[in-house]
Design a protein around this motif. Sequence first.
Motif, short mmCIF file in Angstrom:
data_model
loop_
_atom_site.label_atom_id
_atom_site.label_comp_id
_atom_site.label_asym_id
_atom_site.label_seq_id
_atom_site.Cartn_x
_atom_site.Cartn_y
_atom_site.Cartn_z
N CYS A 1 8.10 -3.62 4.03
CA CYS A 1 8.48 -4.53 2.95
C CYS A 1 9.19 -3.75 1.84
O CYS A 1 9.09 -2.52 1.74
CB CYS A 1 7.23 -5.23 2.40
SG CYS A 1 7.58 -6.44 1.10
N HIS A 2 9.91 -4.50 0.98
CA HIS A 2 10.63 -3.85 -0.13
C HIS A 2 9.67 -3.20 -1.12
O HIS A 2 10.04 -2.32 -1.91
CB HIS A 2 11.50 -4.88 -0.86
CG HIS A 2 10.73 -6.02 -1.45
ND1 HIS A 2 10.11 -5.93 -2.67
CD2 HIS A 2 10.45 -7.26 -0.96
CE1 HIS A 2 9.49 -7.06 -2.93
NE2 HIS A 2 9.69 -7.91 -1.90
N CYS A 3 8.38 -3.62 -1.05
CA CYS A 3 7.38 -3.00 -1.93
C CYS A 3 6.82 -1.73 -1.35
O CYS A 3 6.02 -1.03 -1.98
CB CYS A 3 6.26 -3.97 -2.26
SG CYS A 3 5.22 -4.37 -0.84
N GLY A 4 7.17 -1.45 -0.09
CA GLY A 4 6.68 -0.25 0.56
C GLY A 4 5.53 -0.46 1.52
O GLY A 4 5.15 0.45 2.25
N SER A 5 4.93 -1.66 1.55
CA SER A 5 3.82 -1.94 2.45
C SER A 5 4.34 -2.33 3.84
O SER A 5 5.45 -2.87 3.98
CB SER A 5 2.95 -3.06 1.88
OG SER A 5 2.43 -2.71 0.62
#
Length: 536
Positions: free
Chosen positions: A125-129
Amino acid sequence: MISNTSTLPDNPEELKALIEQLQSSHLAELEKLKGRQEAEVHLLQEQVRHLYDKLFGRKSEKSRYGDKSPQLSLFDMPEPDPDARAEEALEVKQHTRRRGKRKPLPDNLPRVDIVHDIDEQEKICHCGSALNRIGEEVSEKLDIIPAVIQVVRHIRPKYSCKQCENAAENGPTVKMAPAPAQLLPKAIASGGLMAHILTAKFADSLPFYRQEQQFFRLGADIPRATMSRWAMRVAEACLPLKNLLRQQILAGPLINGDETTVQVLKEPGKAATSKSYMWVFRGGLPGAPALYFHYHQTRATDVAAEFLDGYKGVVQTDGYAGYDFLDEKQDIIHLGCLAHARRKFKEAQKARGKNSKKSGAPDMALKYIKALYHLEKKAKAQNLSAEELQDLRQAEAKPILDNMYAWLVKKSTHVVPKSLLGKAVTYTLNQWDRLNAYIDYPFATPDNNLAENAIRPFCVGRKNWLFAGTPAGAEASATIYSLIESAKANRLEPYKYLRYLFEQLPFAAAVDDYRKLMPSNLTPEILEEAPKVSSV
């Protein structure tokens, strides 16, 4: 015309009366002649319309529009007007046709999964998850793998004793497994290949010469003459099963019979263009139907009489005179075919022409017949027992038949015997005792369609392979058709049944062994679960 003028009266009044009398007599003769000519013209026009319908009309007897709107025959359509303008259009009420839903693909078909996944870097994901899998979308496409021909090698290792080889007095000792039981021991065809070839010809109407071309494209050289020899040898091996089919039919309460033509080229004592006949008999106990195809050179009464020799029960046929002997048999009840009577009234209805009345005598007869079939449809939907069906027929079908008979008797005094309507009325009255007797036998139907539907695949195949080469070939065809159509009547897939049969047939020795291979003694589940004996 007066030839001798000396006999004319001298009195002018008497002479005038004589002239008027002669004129009246001549006019009456002219009117009779005109009536006969008009009747003949009407018959000829009816025959022309009937022939046009045979050539260009719909073959189905079912009306396209039901009872609300009569079907227009090809010859009833008005001639196009060359002077008509293009802007004169017919207004048609708009409607929306709903597209039916696609049926799901059968669950028994094998599935091959092809996963279309995103790249690993896209699963972040763009959040890093990391993304979690929450489901999937599945779409199914139907695929097919073309037929694959393979060679099955039967390997039998040999064993010998080296010590015995050195002993000259005893000779070498060699041991190996016995040869596997095979349907065609000296042929290269396995049971599976023979099932494929015979199903293609006798169930799918694909002649041997077309199969020869298909096998050539697949890389195998199998001449049509070779396939023909195999088929005749297989049919000979299946004769015990055919005899059991005949016994099974004769053990049932009802037998349906029919026949059709077949051309045999090399038939002794007959020209190559002459006609022979393929007979079919359908019967058996309820829930265990059997069909028996029988080839014969003629359409003589003796063929049916020989097959039904000793039978006690109900026999249903069409109006062919070769079955009239059944009316004299004390142990046989002879039923007729209401579908044949309906067909004749349908022909009269189509041949009336566009200038006829909207409703006529053929329509009235068809309404009676339709009411009888509607009653049978209602009984089938309600799944009535034999006693309930017989009670329903006595209560509702019998009054319809009584009214129809009274109408036919009255109509027979008004119709022209040579007209299509006259022929339909005469045929129905002549067959009446056979046509209305079905109401007393709940296991019988109003028509002989069971036999006609059974012989229809043979007629379809005949349009493709055209003829049989020899009487032996026609008899072999009768045997194979008997097995395939009996399998279909018992809801067995023809290829699976034939493959199972050909793999088990080499092991059959006693009557009970053959009886276990009868279509009525097998189920689709048995055919699916049976191991494929590749050694046969």
